[in-house]
Scaffold this motif. Structure first.
Motif, short mmCIF file in Angstrom:
data_model
loop_
_atom_site.label_atom_id
_atom_site.label_comp_id
_atom_site.label_asym_id
_atom_site.label_seq_id
_atom_site.Cartn_x
_atom_site.Cartn_y
_atom_site.Cartn_z
N PHE A 274 41.19 30.61 34.69
CA PHE A 274 41.21 31.56 35.79
C PHE A 274 40.18 31.17 36.84
O PHE A 274 39.23 30.43 36.56
N GLU A 275 40.38 31.68 38.04
CA GLU A 275 39.38 31.62 39.10
C GLU A 275 38.92 33.04 39.40
O GLU A 275 39.69 34.00 39.25
N THR A 276 37.69 33.17 39.83
CA THR A 276 37.13 34.47 40.18
C THR A 276 36.44 34.38 41.53
O THR A 276 35.73 33.41 41.81
N ILE A 277 36.67 35.38 42.36
CA ILE A 277 35.95 35.51 43.62
C ILE A 277 34.99 36.68 43.47
O ILE A 277 35.41 37.80 43.16
N ILE A 278 33.71 36.42 43.66
CA ILE A 278 32.71 37.49 43.60
C ILE A 278 31.93 37.53 44.90
O ILE A 278 31.86 36.53 45.62
N TYR B 66 42.30 35.60 39.10
CA TYR B 66 43.70 35.18 39.08
C TYR B 66 43.82 33.84 38.35
O TYR B 66 42.85 33.09 38.22
N PRO B 67 45.03 33.53 37.86
CA PRO B 67 45.23 32.25 37.18
C PRO B 67 44.83 31.08 38.08
O PRO B 67 45.15 31.05 39.27
N GLY C 165 42.03 41.33 43.73
CA GLY C 165 43.16 40.42 43.70
C GLY C 165 43.44 39.96 42.28
O GLY C 165 42.51 39.78 41.49
N PHE C 166 44.72 39.77 41.95
CA PHE C 166 45.07 39.30 40.61
C PHE C 166 46.00 38.09 40.64
O PHE C 166 46.34 37.54 39.60
N ALA C 167 46.45 37.68 41.82
CA ALA C 167 47.30 36.50 41.94
C ALA C 167 47.04 35.87 43.31
O ALA C 167 46.62 36.56 44.25
#
Length: 338
Positions: A215-219, A295-296, A90-92
């Motif tokens: 940014f936020e990141t989901i891992i 994503y931002p 995902g990027f947004a």
């Protein structure tokens, strides 16, 4: 990337369709060849989420999928599909307010004058039905899941009811029996916009060049060696690096009892030095890792959790009060032990 196709769960009128329209407005400035000129984004409906994921993995465009609802939680099939995908991230992230109207075929009113002993059927996506339980119970309806809320409205038959977004009334020529029939006002669904991983890296770079700083990141991570304290050690590493975790959940690894993947949402980007060090540390300690989305960062409210929001039957400890009232603490301890 002068032109891009954006796939969403159809038919027209789904909440995913609304999310796709919002995402297209937000992302259009980043589709042009150099980011200075807005590009074109074409919205295309597909029949289900697997079709969306296949289209994106084939490089045909981007895709929008539902991710999390603040009433029903994560959309688990979509979460699992992203974990299992081979070349997606995902990027947004976009949010849509969720409100349901109850519809009937024009000129029909199944809530009044319905004959027979059988309950009236109401259709919607399973999440939609779950968010309208009070209305279903009040009218003794029989809930039948549909592939989407809009599909339930599009395919509605006389004598039946469908729940869907307000725009479905105009799209499919339906009568509105009742407005805002959901159990909770303020419901909201978050959606992820997906692309192939190379595109996500390129888009993240574009966002940064245009001034996006946070940014936020989901891992997701899977401990390859399990035992006492393994997950706690991972969380300690995140804490010691100063990474703020806003969400944490687990999913079973299918077909393997007692094994799980863990999904974290973090207020940081993988290219930040502290984050890269964390990923390297986890990898060297036998942790399998995969980035699901970058994503931002969104502005999120941080309201207090008031007592009325808490489920019934639990307890919580007020440290200030316990220090001056040991009897309260003892009572709470008895309750917890029971």
């Amino acid at each position: 990337m002068a032109c891009k196709e954006l796939f969403y769960l159809g038919p027209e009128g789904t909440f995913t369709h609304q999310a796709a329209m919002e995402a297209a407005d937000q992302l259009r400035p980043y589709v042009g060849g150099d980011g200075d000129d807005d590009g074109e984004i074409t919205l295309t409906a597909l029949s289900d989420v697997p079709a969306i994921i296949d289209a994106v993995q084939q490089g045909r465009g981007w895709g929008v999928i539902a991710w999390e609802n603040n009433v029903e939680g994560y959309v688990v099939p979509n979460l699992d599909a992203l974990i299992d995908s081979t070349d997606l991230a995902g990027f947004a992230r976009v949010g849509v307010d969720v409100a349901f109207d109850a519809f009937a075929v024009a000129g029909d009113d199944p809530l009044n004058g319905h004959g027979g002993d059988e309950p009236v059927i109401v259709s919607a996506h399973s999440h939609g039905l779950a968010q309208c339980k009070r209305f279903i119970a009040e009218y003794h309806l029989r809930a039948v899941p549909a592939s989407s809320n809009a599909a339930a409205c599009r395919d509605l038959k006389p004598g039946r009811i469908a729940f869907g977004p307000r725009i479905c009334g105009d799209l499919y020529g339906l009568d509105t029996l009742a407005e805002r029939v959901q159990d909770f006002d303020g419901a909201r669904t978050e959606f992820l916009v997906l692309a192939r991983r190379d595109d996500v890296r390129d888009l993240s770079s574009r966002f940064r060049k245009h001034g996006t700083g946070e940014f936020e990141t989901i891992i997701t991570f899977i401990p390859l060696v399990t035992g006492p304290g393994v997950v706690a050690n991972v969380l300690d590493i995140l804490r010691d690096a100063g990474l703020n975790m806003t969400s944490f959940m687990s999913r079973p690894i299918k077909g393997h009892d007692g094994t799980y993947s863990f999904i974290d949402t973090l207020d940081a980007a993988p290219w930040e030095p502290r984050f890269r060090e964390v990923l390297e540390t986890l990898a060297t300690h036998g942790i399998w890792l995969k980035t699901l989305a970058v994503y931002p960062r969104r502005e999120r409210p941080n309201p207090p959790v008031d007592a009325w929001m808490l489920p019934q039957g639990g307890v919580h400890l007020d440290a200030m009060r316990i220090e001056r009232d040991w009897q309260t603490a003892a009572a709470v301890e008895r309750e917890l032990l029971w």
